[in-house]
Write an enzyme that holds these catalytic residues in place. Structure first.
Site, mmCIF file in Angstrom:
data_model
loop_
_atom_site.group_PDB
_atom_site.id
_atom_site.type_symbol
_atom_site.label_atom_id
_atom_site.label_comp_id
_atom_site.label_asym_id
_atom_site.label_seq_id
_atom_site.Cartn_x
_atom_site.Cartn_y
_atom_site.Cartn_z
ATOM 1 N N LYS A 124 74.683 -11.529 56.137
ATOM 2 C CA LYS A 124 73.406 -11.590 55.420
ATOM 3 C C LYS A 124 73.644 -12.259 54.088
ATOM 4 O O LYS A 124 74.747 -12.184 53.536
ATOM 5 C CB LYS A 124 72.855 -10.189 55.176
ATOM 6 C CG LYS A 124 71.358 -10.152 55.055
ATOM 7 C CD LYS A 124 70.704 -10.142 56.422
ATOM 8 C CE LYS A 124 69.222 -10.369 56.357
ATOM 9 N NZ LYS A 124 68.578 -10.081 57.652
ATOM 10 N N ASP A 164 64.691 -14.771 56.264
ATOM 11 C CA ASP A 164 64.429 -13.329 56.173
ATOM 12 C C ASP A 164 63.255 -13.212 55.184
ATOM 13 O O ASP A 164 62.537 -14.195 54.973
ATOM 14 C CB ASP A 164 65.687 -12.590 55.677
ATOM 15 C CG ASP A 164 65.584 -11.075 55.846
ATOM 16 O OD1 ASP A 164 65.770 -10.588 56.971
ATOM 17 O OD2 ASP A 164 65.295 -10.369 54.863
#
Ligand code: 2IT
Length: 445
Positions: A124, A164
């Protein structure tokens, strides 16, 4: 494994990293029993290794805003685990981004990616850059400055970022443009969520929401219920909420609420194509408010300061942010007769909310299973890029269907408690076993 001791150690090493500690605790609690049946895991110290990211890359991102003022943000990429494939996971731009948030997301991503059936490790990234109120030109300059630092750490077989919260097709485009300029290679497989004319996959924009609804269909079917005619409250109005609203409506459910940080939209007549399309416009405006929806569509009303969970519904779908559905929200939903909650956001529910749903024995499934269709379709985008071809929407959708069905089956198998399917346990055990087995076979690295 001694969960208490591991958690105490982690709290000491990473004080105040609450989201990360919460995500780790949930997984360890679920896998404890299975783990203890595998002395080889204990011997190889799998748990101690799996909870720490392989590496964290931190960098400064400096850019110039429209007034000519110099702005400095922080950028991160957390390469969490590469046991089953190259690092893979989204990039989040949000003012609250910090290492704890990205570590929780990278940790979750590792198990989610394992569930997809595809070979992808977990990662991430992101920045505390706040897109709210920024012009398109400012967003472009920020994305370029971000990529200027990140590009040497990523690659189609190394680490493949995607979108995201705060990062969609527009941002991926700006980042890819800069990557291509720096790398001097047309390496489309380095990012997913690309535009359809330059290597993006059909259905990728829809995939998180569509996959979530396919998963919910399987859950409901197993429980002898159906989506048709059910009322659904959705939180958020961004890309994920949009895909969920679109597929829910197509499947005959009525989406009676969407929400934003400013309040909730009551939408008693459900969605239309025009309303669904307008959600995309709201997101693209960079204002992060949902109120204009009720100005545009007079049959909807806006209630400021309220959450989607204040609306009476059969099914609740958190589609916005972690911990957006609390214990108090769960009690309100249960009192209103909600019988299914599926997290579409990552860790959308607090531990208190999950405990309340499980105690009430209603259908509940966690984000790493429900929202895995997004990253799974990123995996399909990588495959198409590697093969230099593009599949039709129907081909991608069929593969997405199959993947969501497989994830549902894996959860039911590992989470079957006799009279109740514990989807949290099922997803955690199934995801963990795959990653742990790969780590074991690859030795101490
Ligand atoms: O949380 C997620 O799974 C995503 N933001 C998508 C990640 C991806 O690589 O497509």
């Amino acid at each position: 494994m001694d969960v208490k001791k591991i958690m105490l150690d982690l709290e000491r090493k990473h004080p105040g990293e609450n989201e990360y500690l919460q995500a780790v605790h949930e997984v360890l609690e679920s896998i404890e029993e299975v783990y203890n049946q595998h002395p080889e895991f204990e011997k190889a110290k799998i748990v101690e290794r799996i909870v720490e990211p392989d590496r964290i890359i931190t960098f400064r991102v400096t850019w110039v805003d429209d007034r000519g003022e110099i702005q400095t943000n922080l950028g991160y990429r957390i390469q969490f685990n590469s046991a089953i494939g190259p690092y893979k996971g989204g990039i989040r731009f949000h003012k609250a981004v910090n290492p704890s948030m990205l570590k929780f997301l990278g940790f979750e991503q590792t198990f989610k990616n394992a569930l997809t059936t595809l070979p992808m490790g977990g990662a991430k990234g992101g920045s505390d850059f706040d897109p709210v109120g920024k012009s398109d030109a400012e967003i472009m300059r920020f994305c370029q400055a971000f990529m200027l630092e990140l590009w040497q750490n990523i690659g189609p077989d190394t680490d493949v970022p995607a979108g995201d919260v705060g990062v969609g097709g527009r941002e991926i485009g700006f980042m890819y443009g800069m990557y291509k300029k720096l790398a001097r290679e047309y390496n489309t497989g380095v990012l997913t969520g690309k535009g359809l004319t330059w290597g993006g996959s059909l259905i990728r924009p829809e995939a998180t929401g569509f996959g979530a609804l396919y998963f919910v269909e399987h859950m409901l079917h197993r429980a002898g219920k159906e989506l048709k005619g059910a009322t659904i409250a959705i939180s958020g109005f961004g890309n994920v909420a949009w895909g969920a609203a679109k597929k829910a409506t197509e499947l005959g459910a009525k989406v009676i609420a969407i929400s934003g940080p400013d309040g909730v939209i009551h939408n008693p007549n459900g969605m239309t194509d025009e309303k669904i399309a307008y959600m995309l416009q709201l997101r693209a405006s960079n204002q992060n408010i949902v109120a204009p929806f009720a100005e545009k569509f007079p049959d909807a009303t806006f209630v400021p300061g309220k959450k989607a969970w204040s609306v009476k519904c059969d099914i609740a779908l958190p589609c916005a942010f972690q911990n957006e559905l609390t214990g108090a929200d769960a009690e309100e939903l249960l009192a209103n007769g909600t019988w299914c909650v599926a997290e579409v956001s990552n860790m959308g529910c607090t531990p208190e909310a999950i405990a309340a749903f499980q105690k009430a024995r209603i259908l509940f499934a966690p984000g790493k299973a429900v929202n895995a269709g997004g990253v799974a379709t990123s995996g399909l985008e990588m495959t198409q890029n590697a093969m230099h071809i593009s599949w039709s929407a129907a081909e991608v959708d069929e593969k997405l269907h199959y993947i969501m069905q497989s994830i549902h089956e894996a959860c039911v198998k590992a989470g079957n408690e006799g009279d109740y399917i514990n989807y949290v346990k099922g997803a955690n055990i199934a995801g963990f076993l795959k990653v742990a087995q790969a780590m074991l076979e690859q030795g101490i690295v």
